[in-house]
Design a protein around this motif. Structure first.
Motif, mmCIF file in Angstrom:
data_model
loop_
_atom_site.group_PDB
_atom_site.id
_atom_site.type_symbol
_atom_site.label_atom_id
_atom_site.label_comp_id
_atom_site.label_asym_id
_atom_site.label_seq_id
_atom_site.Cartn_x
_atom_site.Cartn_y
_atom_site.Cartn_z
ATOM 1 N N TYR A 49 0.819 -1.206 0.000
ATOM 2 C CA TYR A 49 0.000 0.000 0.000
ATOM 3 C C TYR A 49 0.859 1.264 0.000
ATOM 4 C CZ TYR A 49 -3.814 -3.167 0.568
ATOM 5 O OH TYR A 49 -4.712 -4.179 0.346
ATOM 6 N N THR A 50 2.127 1.143 0.374
ATOM 7 C CA THR A 50 3.033 2.283 0.258
ATOM 8 C C THR A 50 3.222 2.620 -1.213
ATOM 9 O OG1 THR A 50 4.157 1.618 2.280
ATOM 10 C CG2 THR A 50 5.335 3.142 0.834
ATOM 11 N N VAL A 51 3.412 1.606 -2.041
ATOM 12 C CA VAL A 51 3.539 1.819 -3.487
ATOM 13 C C VAL A 51 2.217 2.322 -4.054
ATOM 14 C CG1 VAL A 51 3.907 0.656 -5.700
ATOM 15 C CG2 VAL A 51 5.390 0.135 -3.756
ATOM 16 N N PHE A 58 -3.795 13.161 -1.667
ATOM 17 C CA PHE A 58 -5.023 13.084 -0.887
ATOM 18 C C PHE A 58 -5.314 14.476 -0.335
ATOM 19 C CE2 PHE A 58 -2.950 8.979 -0.816
ATOM 20 C CZ PHE A 58 -3.967 8.127 -1.184
ATOM 21 N N TYR A 59 -6.540 14.954 -0.575
ATOM 22 C CA TYR A 59 -6.910 16.302 -0.176
ATOM 23 C C TYR A 59 -8.077 16.268 0.809
ATOM 24 C CZ TYR A 59 -4.092 17.620 -4.209
ATOM 25 O OH TYR A 59 -3.065 17.773 -5.095
ATOM 26 N N ILE A 60 -8.249 17.391 1.499
ATOM 27 C CA ILE A 60 -9.366 17.558 2.430
ATOM 28 C C ILE A 60 -10.663 17.181 1.715
ATOM 29 C CG2 ILE A 60 -10.742 19.320 3.635
ATOM 30 C CD1 ILE A 60 -8.357 18.944 5.195
ATOM 31 N N ASP A 61 -11.522 16.469 2.400
ATOM 32 C CA ASP A 61 -12.839 16.020 1.930
ATOM 33 C C ASP A 61 -12.792 14.834 0.970
ATOM 34 O OD1 ASP A 61 -14.140 17.863 3.554
ATOM 35 O OD2 ASP A 61 -14.138 19.404 2.003
ATOM 36 N N ASP A 62 -11.605 14.329 0.646
ATOM 37 C CA ASP A 62 -11.531 13.048 -0.051
ATOM 38 C C ASP A 62 -11.929 11.981 0.955
ATOM 39 O OD1 ASP A 62 -10.541 14.288 -2.296
ATOM 40 O OD2 ASP A 62 -8.543 13.415 -2.184
ATOM 41 N N HIS A 111 -1.340 13.480 8.759
ATOM 42 C CA HIS A 111 -1.022 12.113 8.346
ATOM 43 C C HIS A 111 -2.045 11.168 8.973
ATOM 44 C CE1 HIS A 111 2.968 13.762 7.366
ATOM 45 N NE2 HIS A 111 3.019 12.767 6.514
ATOM 46 N N TYR A 112 -2.499 10.217 8.193
ATOM 47 C CA TYR A 112 -3.395 9.164 8.671
ATOM 48 C C TYR A 112 -2.646 7.842 8.545
ATOM 49 C CZ TYR A 112 -7.487 12.282 8.263
ATOM 50 O OH TYR A 112 -8.392 13.292 8.396
ATOM 51 N N GLY A 124 1.418 -6.872 5.253
ATOM 52 C CA GLY A 124 1.401 -5.693 4.390
ATOM 53 C C GLY A 124 0.155 -4.846 4.467
ATOM 54 N N MET A 125 -0.820 -5.238 5.290
ATOM 55 C CA MET A 125 -2.054 -4.472 5.354
ATOM 56 C C MET A 125 -1.897 -3.262 6.261
ATOM 57 S SD MET A 125 -5.029 -7.359 5.176
ATOM 58 C CE MET A 125 -6.323 -6.143 5.098
ATOM 59 N N LYS A 126 -1.180 -2.270 5.727
ATOM 60 C CA LYS A 126 -0.971 -1.008 6.424
ATOM 61 C C LYS A 126 -0.853 0.094 5.379
ATOM 62 C CE LYS A 126 3.308 -0.777 8.271
ATOM 63 N NZ LYS A 126 4.430 -1.170 9.119
ATOM 64 N N LEU A 127 -1.457 1.218 5.690
ATOM 65 C CA LEU A 127 -1.510 2.327 4.746
ATOM 66 C C LEU A 127 -1.289 3.632 5.491
ATOM 67 C CD1 LEU A 127 -2.299 3.661 1.987
ATOM 68 C CD2 LEU A 127 -4.675 3.571 2.792
ATOM 69 N N ALA A 128 -0.381 4.448 4.957
ATOM 70 C CA ALA A 128 -0.148 5.788 5.491
ATOM 71 C C ALA A 128 -0.434 6.788 4.379
ATOM 72 C CB ALA A 128 1.291 5.932 5.973
ATOM 73 N N VAL A 129 -1.241 7.794 4.684
ATOM 74 C CA VAL A 129 -1.531 8.846 3.719
ATOM 75 C C VAL A 129 -1.368 10.205 4.388
ATOM 76 C CG1 VAL A 129 -3.107 7.426 2.361
ATOM 77 C CG2 VAL A 129 -4.032 8.875 4.139
ATOM 78 N N ARG A 130 -0.946 11.158 3.603
ATOM 79 C CA ARG A 130 -0.833 12.538 4.075
ATOM 80 C C ARG A 130 -1.912 13.346 3.366
ATOM 81 N NH1 ARG A 130 2.397 17.490 2.719
ATOM 82 N NH2 ARG A 130 2.646 16.462 0.729
#
Length: 176
Positions: A49-51, A58-62, A111-112, A124-130
């Motif tokens: 999920y990093t790839v 990712f933006y506000i309200d997505d 960051h989430y 591998g089930m981990k996701l980081a988004v900013r």
């Protein structure tokens, strides 16, 4: 001739049609996006999920849409340390609804970090988004001599409104 004109412009359906078009021209474009996590691979083990998130903005309200096997996996929002170490205890938020189709609104700039418990994080089930603010619209190019001015552009946008008001007025006058 006058009777034909009355039928064309005087019908309530035509007036509503013109008003509808005028309103559509004034409605701003919606910019929020729904992200299907993992695209066609969904929220599953052995997916990087990093790839997946690398080239995305990712933006506000997505919002993120997690699809997974509801009998085995879950969606937990955790802090950075728990994300890095796959610690599922005491999550910030458990987004799991039990249907295997969970929606996470991204409504704060930060960051989430998401993981799946039950050992799936190690697979591998981990996701980081900013999440960031939507960038401002691009600046308009400088006007050239003879180019339409802002006031004439505004007049172009107002034309459907003026036409709709005229059609409504015409319908009112000829309906008597």
């Amino acid at each position: 001739m006058e009777r034909v004109k009355k039928k064309m412009l005087g019908s309530p359906a035509m007036v509503l049609l013109f008003l509808g078009f005028a309103v559509l021209l004034m409605v701003p474009e919606v910019s929020a996006k729904r992200w299907l996590v993992g695209d066609g691979k969904f929220w599953n083990p052995n997916v990087n999920y990093t790839v997946w998130a690398r080239d995305k903005h990712f933006y506000i309200d997505d919002w993120l849409f997690f699809v997974y096997d509801r009998n085995q996996m879950n969606v937990l929002e955790v802090n950075k340390t728990n994300y890095e170490n796959c610690i599922a205890e005491h999550p910030i938020h458990n987004w799991t609804t039990g249907a295997g189709r969970d929606v996470v609104p991204l409504n704060v700039t930060r960051h989430y970090y998401f993981i799946s418990g039950n050992g799936f994080c190690y697979g591998g089930m981990k996701l980081a988004v900013r999440v960031e603010k939507l960038p401002p619209p691009p600046k308009a190019a400088p006007e050239k001599a003879g180019a339409p001015s802002l006031s004439s552009r505004g007049a172009i946008l107002l034309m459907p409104v003026v036409f709709a008001i005229g059609a409504a007025w015409d319908a009112f006058i000829y309906s008597r």
